[in-house]
Scaffold this active site. Structure first.
Site, mmCIF file in Angstrom:
data_model
loop_
_atom_site.group_PDB
_atom_site.id
_atom_site.type_symbol
_atom_site.label_atom_id
_atom_site.label_comp_id
_atom_site.label_asym_id
_atom_site.label_seq_id
_atom_site.Cartn_x
_atom_site.Cartn_y
_atom_site.Cartn_z
ATOM 1 C CD GLU A 94 -1.999 -2.339 1.156
ATOM 2 O OE1 GLU A 94 -0.883 -2.736 1.559
ATOM 3 O OE2 GLU A 94 -2.924 -3.120 0.879
ATOM 4 C CG ASP B 202 -10.881 -1.887 7.777
ATOM 5 O OD1 ASP B 202 -11.323 -1.843 8.924
ATOM 6 O OD2 ASP B 202 -11.619 -1.856 6.764
ATOM 7 C CG HIS C 94 -11.650 -7.074 6.323
ATOM 8 N ND1 HIS C 94 -10.698 -7.631 7.128
ATOM 9 C CD2 HIS C 94 -11.218 -7.291 5.048
ATOM 10 C CE1 HIS C 94 -9.741 -8.168 6.389
ATOM 11 N NE2 HIS C 94 -10.027 -7.970 5.127
#
Ligand SMILES: Cc1ncc(C[n+]2csc(CCOP(=O)(O)OP(=O)(O)O)c2C)c(N)n1
Length: 638
Positions: free
Chosen positions: A373, A398, A442
């Site tokens: 990410e 998340d 999540h």
């Protein structure tokens, strides 16, 4: 090299005299690396550096006065006093800036390089960092990402043996850090970083590899730190023999040997340079502090004009398809738009939002990334800085926490620190919230965290039409925009006017126009709020529903209008936790500005402080819904 040496010594002196607020990190001992590298890079190549980067800025050709004035936080500073020593930049000479977050510049360099290739260029991007930065996750992520995309990035590790006050040997195994690059499939080499000729040769070879499509390359330059970690560091932790060894390895002595300069010739150069630098320092001493008049400027670009209305086909499509249509429209109209993320390319995203885009627009513009990410976001920052319009997906909101730095410390700062000479107009899409069975990792609603950051915008579409129109507004926007979708709405259908860009990234909308109580809401709770208003209507209570849509910028005028019209009775509803939720901000603004209008305490409806359980029945027990909103409305009316 002498210029950098004298410059840094003068900065040290200015610091002692009290002309520099805070700390500075000098590159004394590391001068051969930027000088050697810049002697072989070409115009158009770009450089990003470690926070110990004054030498890189000078070697790129930045104006020494503007740099020193910036370090002294004076008017005339290269960033107007906004960056100081550790974040300065000089984009006009290809120096895209230092970074005072260790390891953060590497993914950004990936993006700059990616943009160059997509724009048909043949440049290389060099990014420097310290030995300690090798242990940052973003460093590895950036190398993995660059390798996956064969990017023309030269990763330059300036190994001075120290990370602040700790020797690298105390924290890290192995003699050569560059070995790690080999494990990632990257050409990796180790050189003497105190020898400018060796550096030049190494960078020239690395650049040639990059230009021929064989990048990235990792270069480790062994070097020395001749001063403390920062200007006031007394180095109590550093053995005397280490300091002596560093002094013996001084790259300026090496340069003298290399150039076969006599002591007199060297002294003459030193005096000439020292005089020049002394004059610059004197100008810095005399320079005034920057005027505070414009201190709030350059956070965002001025608002765009509202697009002219266009004829449009209206179709009933689900929310996820509406986002897909917006992306398709943008990819079709604007060659600089690119869409990427995990599973986003070939598979079309785990929720189908990007389905078909790679087929239609090619794998150069729509592609899958490593599960990294920080590299996804950082490369998007870099690509945006370099003129592309990346629209990247974080698969689940998340997951953004593992890479928040690239939003909070990087994207948000680009325009402000560079006084709009650079900007980072990326779009980050993510989806959030609770759906049956989603676990605590999540299901979070994170809009308050992201809306806390000046320099980014945050949109939360609550209908298929808004999913389309707001996504396009985000893509047209000249600043970083985060679009938070809600997974629970992906399959909800509604009419979407496929008109292309039709609005700017701002503005709330009233979903119900009652005037007894104001329900202020956004995202997934907008549907619950309108359902509550409809139920209340049957009982003769006319609730107005304001869907904020954009939390940054916040539509204060729309809030004021509905609060006044509803006689100061207000309920705020969101799915996020009540504590620290964005409802607190809305409530505070109403109290500050409209206190006299209020007839009752403002009530917030949200999820209580709990970790979200996975079982649907347990989720139902804590999630706010229509009944909670109705109960809150009845409370403010009683
Ligand atoms: C993410 C992050 N963690 C910690 C710090 C604090 N910090 C500033 S400089 C530094 C040492 C960096 O060492 P290295 O990468 O070897 O660079 P050098 O100081 O040798 O130039 C640390 C830990 C920081 N700025 N950013």
């Amino acid at each position: 090299m002498s210029l950098i040496r004298k410059f840094e010594e003068q900065v040290l002196e200015l610091g002692r005299e009290g002309h520099v607020a805070g700390s500075v990190h000098l590159c004394l001992g590391q001068e051969a690396i930027p000088v050697g590298a810049m002697s072989v890079l070409q115009p158009g190549d770009k450089v990003l550096s470690t926070y110990r980067g004054h030498g890189w800025a000078l070697a790129c050709g930045a104006d020494p006065f503007a740099l020193m004035a910036e370090i002294g936080q004076r008017e005339g500073g290269v960033n107007g006093g906004r960056a100081g020593s550790p974040m300065l930049s000089a984009p006009e000479v290809g120096f895209l800036g230092e970074n005072s977050i260790i390891g953060a510049g590497l993914p950004i360099a990936d993006g700059v390089a990616m943009a160059d290739r997509l724009q048909g260029g043949s440049g290389v991007v060099l990014v420097s960092f310290g030995d300690g930065a090798m242990n940052q996750g973003s460093t590895t992520e950036a190398m993995v990402f660059a390798a996956a995309k064969n990017l023309p990035v030269i990763f330059v590790c300036e190994n001075n043996g120290w990370s602040e006050m700790t020797p690298i040997s105390a924290t890290t195994r192995g003699e050569h850090l560059a070995r790690r690059g080999q494990g990632l499939g990257i050409e990796s080499r180790v050189y003497d970083g105190n020898d400018p000729a060796a550096v030049a040769e190494a960078v020239a070879e690395a650049a040639a590899l990059c230009r021929s499509g064989q990048g990235p390359v990792l270069l480790e330059f062994k070097t020395v730190r001749l001063s403390g970690h920062y200007n006031k560091d007394i180095q109590h932790y550093r053995p005397a023999d280490d300091i002596e060894a560093a002094q013996l390895a001084d790259p300026l002595l090496r340069l003298r040997e290399l150039k076969d300069l006599s002591e007199e010739e060297m002294a003459r150069i030193d005096v000439e340079v020292a005089n020049e630098i002394r004059e610059i320092a004197e100008r810095v001493r005399q320079a005034p502090a920057p005027s505070p008049t414009g201190v709030l400027e350059h956070l965002y670009a001025p608002d765009l004009p509202i697009p002219a209305p266009r004829e449009a086909v209206v179709k009933d499509i689900p929310y996820f398809r509406a986002v897909n249509e917006a992306l398709k429209d943008a990819l079709r109209r604007r060659g600089e738009v690119m869409v990427y993320g995990e599973d986003v390319g070939f598979a079309g995203g785990i929720f189908g939002v990007t389905r078909g885009l790679q087929k239609d627009f090619g794998a150069d513009r729509v592609f899958d990334t490593p599960i990294a990410e920080a590299a996804i976001l950082g490369s998007a920052v870099g690509a945006a800085i370099a003129g592309m319009k990346p629209v990247v997906e974080i698969m689940w909101a998340d997951f953004v926490f593992v890479a928040l730095d690239q939003i909070i410390n990087q994207a948000s700062n680009v325009r402000y620190i560079n006084e709009s000479r650079l900007s980072a107009p990326l779009v980050i899409r993510m989806q959030q919230g609770v759906t049956p069975g989603s676990c605590a990792q999540h299901s979070q609603s994170i809009e308050a965290i992201l809306s806390h950051i000046p320099g980014v915008k945050v949109g939360m579409p609550s209908t298929p039409h808004d999913a389309y129109a707001m996504t396009l507004a985000a893509i047209e926007d000249p600043d970083p925009v985060i679009m938070i979708e809600h997974r629970s709405m992906y399959q909800d259908s509604g009419p979407v006017s496929l008109a292309g860009p039709s609005e700017i990234a701002a503005g709330a909308v009233e979903r119900r126009s009652g005037n007894d109580v104001a329900i202020i809401t956004w995202g997934a709770m907008a549907a619950a709020a309108t359902a509550a208003a409809d139920a209340l209507e049957m009982e003769g209570v006319h609730a107005g529903v304001l869907d904020l849509r954009w939390l940054r910028p916040l539509d204060d005028e729309a809030i004021e209008r509905i609060v006044k019209r509803c006689g100061g009775r207000v309920v705020i509803a969101h799915e996020a936790f009540v504590t620290g939720g964005f409802g607190g901000e809305v409530s505070a603004r109403i109290s500050e500005r409209l206190f006299e209008t209020l007839r009752a305490p403002i009530i917030r409806v949200g999820t209580p402080d709990v970790r979200m359980p996975s079982s649907p029945s347990l989720q139902e027990a804590v999630l706010p819904g229509v009944a909670d909103i109705i109960a809150a409305v009845n409370r403010v009316r009683s």
